[in-house]
Design an enzyme around this catalytic site. Structure first.
Site: not given
Ligand code: NAD
Ligand code: DAU
Length: 332
Positions: A121-123, A148, A152
């Site tokens: 992630t960019d975080e 989190y 990562k």
């Molecule tokens: P998500 O929470 O939707 O999905 C996570 C999945 O991992 C689920 O299906 C869960 O059952 C599985 N899981 C969790 N713990 C496990 C374990 N111990 N063994 C096997 N499976 C397990 O997550 P997401 O948003 O799809 O993110 C997926 C990946 O992408 C993560 O590594 C996250 O850091 C990265 N990422 C997410 C975003 C975003 O915007 N959501 C952006 C950049 C990177």
């Molecule tokens: O940047 C990549 C990341 O993006 C991933 O690594 C994470 O897994 C993914 O969850 C996401 O993280 P954020 O914390 O940016 O996403 P989230 O959807 O939780 O929130 C997006 C933005 O919206 C953040 O600034 C918080 C805000 N927010 C979130 C929720 C749930 C609100 O304002 N209201 C809300 O109810």
């Protein structure tokens, strides 16, 4: 043709990647997923049985991982605890899955010498000021803010160490915020869409000025496939699609698309340590590997995503009450 393991393939981005790979390549896919609260087997319905296998298991289960790695060519590692808000209330599962889980997979990749792509992630880079013209690049120092993002960051560093010390054939990608179908309703965009669909006002943390750099999950998938096939071992690639918007603007787009007044939202308690702004410079991926995003206008991709949630209440409905109960307990 390769046999690819996708960890976390029942989650949001992993399931989109599995659909993308099976639709656009002749690779076969084995999903390894523990089906935590964030995993949903229904996100993988309808896939071709001759090229798709689902294994219900934990990435920390070394014996299971060993057996799977022995009969595959590559692993794309998505499995993680992924939600910042949850990590602020109970960090331990983040350490277990994101650190110990990644370590378990790296040891198996080392033993079986299989290609490893690590999804991050960019975080890990922390945040930028709202008025700072710069963006994150591959040379930005790590500076994570939350439990989190620090786990990562730790997992990324484990991958780098296993490449250098043990010759594991790994690449890493760090992507910005994804949107699209199959995202859990705890996350910002699905939460607000499903709030409006159920007659509840969207909830913005703080003032709503925080900026995220949005990319459609399909564009993330095409980038990961490109890195898996053409990336240089040991390298890191940033993935982004120039999609910066502040949270207030996103909520206003959702309200407008669903026919509501654009000020019909509530400001709620801010997230502790809330990162201000993320922004990705993906020049390296574009120039060295020739990748381009396909989704142009964010509002169009967002409208399609809203349409998906409108049509798929049977997928998200069962998650909604529990997710909102967790937020209510936090005053959000
Ligand atoms: P998500 O929470 O939707 O999905 C996570 C999945 O991992 C689920 O299906 C869960 O059952 C599985 N899981 C969790 N713990 C496990 C374990 N111990 N063994 C096997 N499976 C397990 O997550 P997401 O948003 O799809 O993110 C997926 C990946 O992408 C993560 O590594 C996250 O850091 C990265 N990422 C997410 C975003 C975003 O915007 N959501 C952006 C950049 C990177
Ligand atoms: O940047 C990549 C990341 O993006 C991933 O690594 C994470 O897994 C993914 O969850 C996401 O993280 P954020 O914390 O940016 O996403 P989230 O959807 O939780 O929130 C997006 C933005 O919206 C953040 O600034 C918080 C805000 N927010 C979130 C929720 C749930 C609100 O304002 N209201 C809300 O109810």
């Amino acid at each position: 043709m390769s046999r690819i393991i996708v960890t976390g393939g029942a989650g949001f981005i992993g399931s989109n990647f599995v659909h993308y790979v099976l639709a656009n390549t002749d690779h076969s896919v084995t999903v390894l997923d523990a089906l935590t609260y964030a995993g949903n087997r229904a996100s993988l319905d309808g896939l071709p049985a001759d090229r798709f296998e689902f294994v219900h298991g934990d990435i920390r289960d070394a014996a299971l991982v060993d057996e799977l790695f022995a009969r595959h060519d590559a692993v794309v590692h998505y499995a993680a605890e992924s939600h910042n808000d949850n990590s602020l209330h109970d960090p331990r599962p983040f350490l277990e899955t994101n650190i110990i889980g990644t370590y378990t997979l790296l040891e198996a990749a080392r033993k079986h010498d299989i290609r490893f792509h690590h999804i991050s992630t960019d975080e890990v880079y922390g945040d930028l000021e709202l008025d700072d013209p710069s963006r994150f690049s591959e040379s930005t120092p790590y500076n994570p803010s939350s439990p989190y993002s620090s786990t990562k960051a730790g997992s990324d560093l484990l991958v780098r160490a296993w490449v250098r010390s043990f010759g594991v054939r790994a690449t890493i990608s760090n992507c910005s915020n994804n949107y699209g179908p199959y995202q859990h309703v705890e996350k910002f965009i699905p939460r607000q869409i499903t709030n409006v669909l159920t007659g509840v006002r969207p909830k913005l943390y703080g003032t709503g000025e925080n900026v995220r750099d949005w990319i459609h999950a399909d564009d993330h998938s095409s980038a990961v496939l490109t890195i898996l096939e053409k990336g240089v071992i040991g390298e890191t690639y940033l993935i982004g699609a120039d999609g910066e918007h502040n949270n207030k603007a996103v909520v206003e787009l959702i309200l407008a698309e669903l026919g509501q007044p654009t000020d019909a939202y509530d400001l709620v308690r801010d997230r502790p340590g809330h990162d201000l702004r993320y922004a990705i410079d993906s020049t390296r991926l574009r120039t060295e590997l020739g990748w381009q995003p396909s989704f142009g206008v964010f509002a169009a991709g967002l409208a399609a995503t809203i349409g998906w949630y409108r049509d798929n209440e049977s997928w998200w409905g069962p998650q909604k009450a529990a997710a909102e109960a967790r937020y209510a307990a936090q005053g959000q």
